[in-house]
Motif scaffolding. Sequence first.
Motif, mmCIF file in Angstrom:
data_model
loop_
_atom_site.group_PDB
_atom_site.id
_atom_site.type_symbol
_atom_site.label_atom_id
_atom_site.label_comp_id
_atom_site.label_asym_id
_atom_site.label_seq_id
_atom_site.Cartn_x
_atom_site.Cartn_y
_atom_site.Cartn_z
ATOM 1 N N GLY A 195 0.826 -1.209 0.000
ATOM 2 C CA GLY A 195 0.000 0.000 0.000
ATOM 3 C C GLY A 195 0.849 1.244 0.000
ATOM 4 O O GLY A 195 2.070 1.190 0.017
ATOM 5 N N ASN A 196 0.190 2.425 -0.041
ATOM 6 C CA ASN A 196 0.951 3.669 -0.050
ATOM 7 C C ASN A 196 0.748 4.469 1.233
ATOM 8 O O ASN A 196 1.021 5.658 1.278
ATOM 9 C CB ASN A 196 0.595 4.515 -1.272
ATOM 10 C CG ASN A 196 -0.865 4.943 -1.258
ATOM 11 O OD1 ASN A 196 -1.642 4.499 -0.442
ATOM 12 N ND2 ASN A 196 -1.225 5.816 -2.169
ATOM 13 N N LEU A 197 0.257 3.796 2.291
ATOM 14 C CA LEU A 197 0.164 4.431 3.592
ATOM 15 C C LEU A 197 1.415 4.081 4.390
ATOM 16 O O LEU A 197 1.875 2.939 4.363
ATOM 17 C CB LEU A 197 -1.077 3.962 4.349
ATOM 18 C CG LEU A 197 -2.417 4.371 3.738
ATOM 19 C CD1 LEU A 197 -3.558 3.805 4.575
ATOM 20 C CD2 LEU A 197 -2.540 5.886 3.657
ATOM 21 N N ALA A 198 1.964 5.055 5.109
ATOM 22 C CA ALA A 198 3.191 4.814 5.856
ATOM 23 C C ALA A 198 3.127 5.461 7.224
ATOM 24 O O ALA A 198 2.526 6.526 7.389
ATOM 25 C CB ALA A 198 4.398 5.349 5.083
ATOM 26 N N TYR A 199 3.754 4.788 8.193
ATOM 27 C CA TYR A 199 3.877 5.336 9.533
ATOM 28 C C TYR A 199 5.357 5.484 9.858
ATOM 29 O O TYR A 199 6.120 4.525 9.753
ATOM 30 C CB TYR A 199 3.204 4.416 10.556
ATOM 31 C CG TYR A 199 3.465 4.838 11.985
ATOM 32 C CD1 TYR A 199 2.891 5.995 12.497
ATOM 33 C CD2 TYR A 199 4.288 4.081 12.816
ATOM 34 C CE1 TYR A 199 3.133 6.391 13.793
ATOM 35 C CE2 TYR A 199 4.532 4.472 14.118
ATOM 36 C CZ TYR A 199 3.955 5.627 14.602
ATOM 37 O OH TYR A 199 4.194 6.023 15.890
ATOM 38 N N ASP A 200 5.780 6.693 10.195
ATOM 39 C CA ASP A 200 7.161 6.961 10.574
ATOM 40 C C ASP A 200 7.223 6.973 12.096
ATOM 41 O O ASP A 200 6.801 7.941 12.729
ATOM 42 C CB ASP A 200 7.611 8.306 10.000
ATOM 43 C CG ASP A 200 9.090 8.583 10.238
ATOM 44 O OD1 ASP A 200 9.642 8.064 11.233
ATOM 45 O OD2 ASP A 200 9.685 9.333 9.457
ATOM 46 N N LYS A 201 7.731 5.903 12.695
ATOM 47 C CA LYS A 201 7.696 5.816 14.156
ATOM 48 C C LYS A 201 8.700 6.764 14.806
ATOM 49 O O LYS A 201 8.549 7.126 15.965
ATOM 50 C CB LYS A 201 7.928 4.381 14.611
ATOM 51 C CG LYS A 201 9.345 3.899 14.657
ATOM 52 C CD LYS A 201 9.391 2.522 15.311
ATOM 53 C CE LYS A 201 10.817 2.007 15.420
ATOM 54 N NZ LYS A 201 10.870 0.683 16.049
ATOM 55 N N THR A 202 9.717 7.180 14.067
ATOM 56 C CA THR A 202 10.675 8.141 14.616
ATOM 57 C C THR A 202 10.045 9.519 14.735
ATOM 58 O O THR A 202 10.130 10.182 15.776
ATOM 59 C CB THR A 202 11.933 8.217 13.731
ATOM 60 O OG1 THR A 202 12.530 6.914 13.651
ATOM 61 C CG2 THR A 202 12.943 9.196 14.307
ATOM 62 N N ALA A 203 9.385 9.955 13.652
ATOM 63 C CA ALA A 203 8.746 11.280 13.656
ATOM 64 C C ALA A 203 7.349 11.245 14.267
ATOM 65 O O ALA A 203 6.790 12.276 14.624
ATOM 66 C CB ALA A 203 8.671 11.824 12.225
ATOM 67 N N GLY A 204 6.768 10.029 14.359
ATOM 68 C CA GLY A 204 5.412 9.912 14.887
ATOM 69 C C GLY A 204 4.371 10.425 13.913
ATOM 70 O O GLY A 204 3.326 10.935 14.327
ATOM 71 N N THR A 205 4.617 10.293 12.603
ATOM 72 C CA THR A 205 3.700 10.806 11.587
ATOM 73 C C THR A 205 3.102 9.666 10.784
ATOM 74 O O THR A 205 3.708 8.604 10.611
ATOM 75 C CB THR A 205 4.422 11.770 10.625
ATOM 76 O OG1 THR A 205 5.532 11.075 10.005
ATOM 77 C CG2 THR A 205 4.946 12.981 11.378
ATOM 78 N N PHE A 206 1.918 9.913 10.267
ATOM 79 C CA PHE A 206 1.186 8.917 9.473
ATOM 80 C C PHE A 206 0.624 9.614 8.243
ATOM 81 O O PHE A 206 0.063 10.708 8.332
ATOM 82 C CB PHE A 206 0.054 8.314 10.302
ATOM 83 C CG PHE A 206 -0.773 7.316 9.548
ATOM 84 C CD1 PHE A 206 -0.333 6.021 9.361
ATOM 85 C CD2 PHE A 206 -1.996 7.675 9.017
ATOM 86 C CE1 PHE A 206 -1.096 5.098 8.668
ATOM 87 C CE2 PHE A 206 -2.769 6.766 8.321
ATOM 88 C CZ PHE A 206 -2.307 5.465 8.149
ATOM 89 N N GLY A 207 0.769 8.994 7.068
ATOM 90 C CA GLY A 207 0.245 9.606 5.849
ATOM 91 C C GLY A 207 0.550 8.782 4.628
ATOM 92 O O GLY A 207 0.839 7.583 4.720
ATOM 93 N N TYR A 208 0.486 9.428 3.459
ATOM 94 C CA TYR A 208 0.770 8.744 2.204
ATOM 95 C C TYR A 208 2.278 8.610 2.041
ATOM 96 O O TYR A 208 3.017 9.589 2.071
ATOM 97 C CB TYR A 208 0.202 9.531 1.021
ATOM 98 C CG TYR A 208 -1.305 9.547 0.974
ATOM 99 C CD1 TYR A 208 -2.011 8.414 0.590
ATOM 100 C CD2 TYR A 208 -2.018 10.694 1.305
ATOM 101 C CE1 TYR A 208 -3.396 8.424 0.542
ATOM 102 C CE2 TYR A 208 -3.406 10.713 1.256
ATOM 103 C CZ TYR A 208 -4.079 9.572 0.877
ATOM 104 O OH TYR A 208 -5.447 9.583 0.836
#
Length: 225
Positions: free
Chosen positions: A109-122
């Motif tokens: 998929g094209n959804l991603a979670y950046d656990k370092t930055a704490g961000t979620f998006g495309y």
Amino acid sequence: MPFRFNPFTGNLDEVDTATAAGSDTQVQVNDGGKLAGFLELLWNKVTKVFTVKGDINLDDGGTYATTVQVVTATANRTISFPDATGTIALVAGSSSQVTYNDAGAQAGGNLAYDKTAGTFGYGTGRGTVTQETNKSTGVTLNAPCGAVTMNGAALNADTTVSFTLTNSSITANDILLLNHISGGTAGAYVLNAQAAAGSASINVRNITAGALSEAIVIAFAIIKA
């Protein structure tokens, strides 16, 4: 020579007196290597391996729920279990939250979670397009998120202009998030959008007291509703 009744054959078999019998709570198997009449059950007296061919039915007296299967996965493993209808069931965590792959990537998929930055998006799929001719000229950008650079034609004071964004990712019930991210005068515009099947009408209003001739850049993201 002693004999023992064989329930599988209905015969009395000779018992090797050199082989000690088990206790009354144990089960003895034919040390000859097979059980006559039950070829699905095999006993190898050399390797001490008992082989079962065919299906195995285990019933501990409990019940099996076909709607939700709870699985605790170890690290770096993906486990999915469909229920009886073929639907993958997600089991919610505490406080009605759903926890998934904490490594920061979701395959397929094209959804991603950046656990370092704490961000979620495309994570992928962002596109860009530039509007030609004037500010009411339609543009095409088939992506779940992206940026539209508007034409630099004049937009009079207190005036709204509309253009069509053709996008195969948009359906009639979707919500478009719009932001004026660069180009032109910050705070000089109000943005709005109405979604339709395969497109959206984007409205841009000049809220200043004078005409503006600016090629503003509008970022958008589609939220499914």
